[in-house]
Design a protein around this motif. Structure first.
Motif, PDB file in Angstrom:
ATOM      1  N   MET A 106      48.552  30.219  63.286  1.00  0.00           N
ATOM      2  CA  MET A 106      47.680  30.770  62.246  1.00  0.00           C
ATOM      3  C   MET A 106      46.931  31.976  62.793  1.00  0.00           C
ATOM      4  N   SER A 107      46.802  33.019  62.002  1.00  0.00           N
ATOM      5  CA  SER A 107      46.054  34.194  62.445  1.00  0.00           C
ATOM      6  C   SER A 107      44.601  33.803  62.711  1.00  0.00           C
ATOM      7  N   VAL A 108      43.968  34.519  63.643  1.00  0.00           N
ATOM      8  CA  VAL A 108      42.609  34.141  64.032  1.00  0.00           C
ATOM      9  C   VAL A 108      41.626  34.364  62.882  1.00  0.00           C
ATOM     10  N   GLY A 109      41.873  35.388  62.064  1.00  0.00           N
ATOM     11  CA  GLY A 109      41.010  35.612  60.909  1.00  0.00           C
ATOM     12  C   GLY A 109      41.058  34.438  59.941  1.00  0.00           C
ATOM     13  N   ALA A 110      42.261  33.932  59.685  1.00  0.00           N
ATOM     14  CA  ALA A 110      42.424  32.790  58.784  1.00  0.00           C
ATOM     15  C   ALA A 110      41.746  31.550  59.345  1.00  0.00           C
ATOM     16  N   GLN A 111      41.795  31.377  60.676  1.00  0.00           N
ATOM     17  CA  GLN A 111      41.164  30.211  61.292  1.00  0.00           C
ATOM     18  C   GLN A 111      39.648  30.260  61.132  1.00  0.00           C
ATOM     19  N   VAL A 112      39.077  31.444  61.262  1.00  0.00           N
ATOM     20  CA  VAL A 112      37.637  31.576  61.063  1.00  0.00           C
ATOM     21  C   VAL A 112      37.286  31.322  59.599  1.00  0.00           C
ATOM     22  N   ARG A 113      38.092  31.838  58.701  1.00  0.00           N
ATOM     23  CA  ARG A 113      37.798  31.674  57.271  1.00  0.00           C
ATOM     24  C   ARG A 113      37.868  30.212  56.838  1.00  0.00           C
ATOM     25  N   THR A 114      38.759  29.431  57.430  1.00  0.00           N
ATOM     26  CA  THR A 114      38.852  28.009  57.070  1.00  0.00           C
ATOM     27  C   THR A 114      37.629  27.224  57.526  1.00  0.00           C
ATOM     28  N   SER A 115      36.843  27.790  58.438  1.00  0.00           N
ATOM     29  CA  SER A 115      35.632  27.115  58.917  1.00  0.00           C
ATOM     30  C   SER A 115      34.427  27.371  58.019  1.00  0.00           C
ATOM     31  N   VAL A 116      34.573  28.287  57.057  1.00  0.00           N
ATOM     32  CA  VAL A 116      33.471  28.617  56.144  1.00  0.00           C
ATOM     33  C   VAL A 116      33.525  27.666  54.957  1.00  0.00           C
ATOM     34  N   HIS A 117      32.428  26.951  54.705  1.00  0.00           N
ATOM     35  CA  HIS A 117      32.438  25.941  53.646  1.00  0.00           C
ATOM     36  C   HIS A 117      31.523  26.288  52.470  1.00  0.00           C
ATOM     37  N   ASN A 118      30.614  27.252  52.624  1.00  0.00           N
ATOM     38  CA  ASN A 118      29.635  27.497  51.565  1.00  0.00           C
ATOM     39  C   ASN A 118      29.725  28.898  50.957  1.00  0.00           C
ATOM     40  N   ASP A 119      29.828  29.932  51.791  1.00  0.00           N
ATOM     41  CA  ASP A 119      29.800  31.305  51.285  1.00  0.00           C
ATOM     42  C   ASP A 119      31.217  31.864  51.096  1.00  0.00           C
ATOM     43  N   ASN A 120      31.289  33.186  50.826  1.00  0.00           N
ATOM     44  CA  ASN A 120      32.570  33.861  50.675  1.00  0.00           C
ATOM     45  C   ASN A 120      33.252  33.966  52.035  1.00  0.00           C
TER      46      ASN A 120
END
Length: 307
Positions: A106-120
């Protein structure tokens, strides 16, 4: 109420030797810590002292041959395996020691985005990359395309954007330059000041003293002392345990006095105080049984001679 309370935790591993004989290796023995919201607890100890095992026990990610006893409570309720699975990555986040925890597919950007649960997720990922000096183009790259420092900053970013109430940072600074280390430590302090509880696992007592509220000293799989940061000064007169005092005196900026001997291996633990074979002030009573942890002068210590 503490956000995290670990009481009398023991972790052992069942292993098989030649001839399929089974043996038990005791890795953690009677370990105790307590954490509150808005607090940074630095867990300090040498390799093999049980620091990372504690983190994995809290998260419920120990291997299948692990045997766990004692209690781990989160926000007043026991952390059962089902509860650990539901809180992991959401209310309890890990900054792991190894960059191999990143998903290689998985791309590192996608991995960071999957960790976001509340905001955009997209906006949060862009902001955290900027904060940690990661090039915007890195979001499409995969872990094998990153340097060690970039990969570690990605791991820290994932924990920072998770919105977790408890962050466990396992050796979060190796491989980072001094500027990013200072910023990462500052961010952990900022998270704590806004109510998050942070457990920082480290070998580096000096870095821990910069941001922590309390220091927990681990030795051979147990807690030997928990002391407020203000007690670490001078020749360690305010410290309670002989090992903590020796560790403080061994720092280059202090007396640079080495500690004789070595930490015992899990299969060669002494029957009494685990530090007794190396302790200059040990008595015969110290070799009989492991001391219970007790409260002394606003800290916790596992030593029958502590005053």
């Amino acid at each position: 109420m503490p956000i995290l309370e670990v009481q009398d935790l023991s972790v052992s591993f069942v292993q098989y030797t030649k001839g399929l004989r089974q043996k038990k290796v005791q890795a953690i023995t009677s370990l105790d810590i307590t954490m509150h919201e808005g607090e940074i607890l630095a867990v300090v100890g040498s390799s093999g002292s049980g620091k990372s095992l504690l983190a994995h026990a809290i998260l419920g990610i120990l291997p299948s041959n692990a045997r766990v006893s004692g209690t781990i409570n989160y926000s007043g309720d026991e952390l059962t395996p089902v509860r650990q699975a539901s809180l992991r990555g959401r209310e309890i986040a890990l900054v792991p020691q190894s960059v191999n925890y990143l998903d290689p597919l998985m791309s590192v950007g996608a991995q960071v985005r999957t960790s976001v649960h509340n905001d955009n997720p997209v906006e949060v990922q862009k902001k955290i990359f900027e904060r940690y000096h990661l090039d915007p183009d890195l979001d499409k790259k995969y872990p094998f395309q990153l340097s060690g420092g970039m990969a570690r900053r990605t791991l820290v970013s994932m924990a920072m954007v998770s919105g977790a109430k408890l962050i466990i940072a396992d050796e979060p600074t190796p491989g980072l330059d001094s500027i990013v280390i200072k910023e990462a430590l500052s961010n952990f302090r900022e998270l704590a000041d806004h109510g998050c509880a942070v457990m920082m696992i480290t070998h580096d007592l000096g870095s821990a003293l910069q941001i922590a509220d309390k220091i927990a000293i681990f030795y051979a799989g147990t807690t030997v002392e928990v002391a407020p940061v203000k007690d670490f000064f001078g020749r360690g007169e305010k410290l309670r345990h002989p090992y903590t005092k020796a560790l403080w005196r061994a720092l280059p900026q202090n007396e640079f006095v080495p500690i004789p001997g070595s930490q015992p291996l899990p299969n060669t633990l002494p029957s009494g105080c685990l530090f007794e074979p190396r302790c200059e002030t040990a008595t015969r009573e110290c070799s009989l049984k492991q001391p219970k942890i007790q409260e002394i002068r606003g800290g916790m210590v596992r030593c029958i001679h502590a005053t």
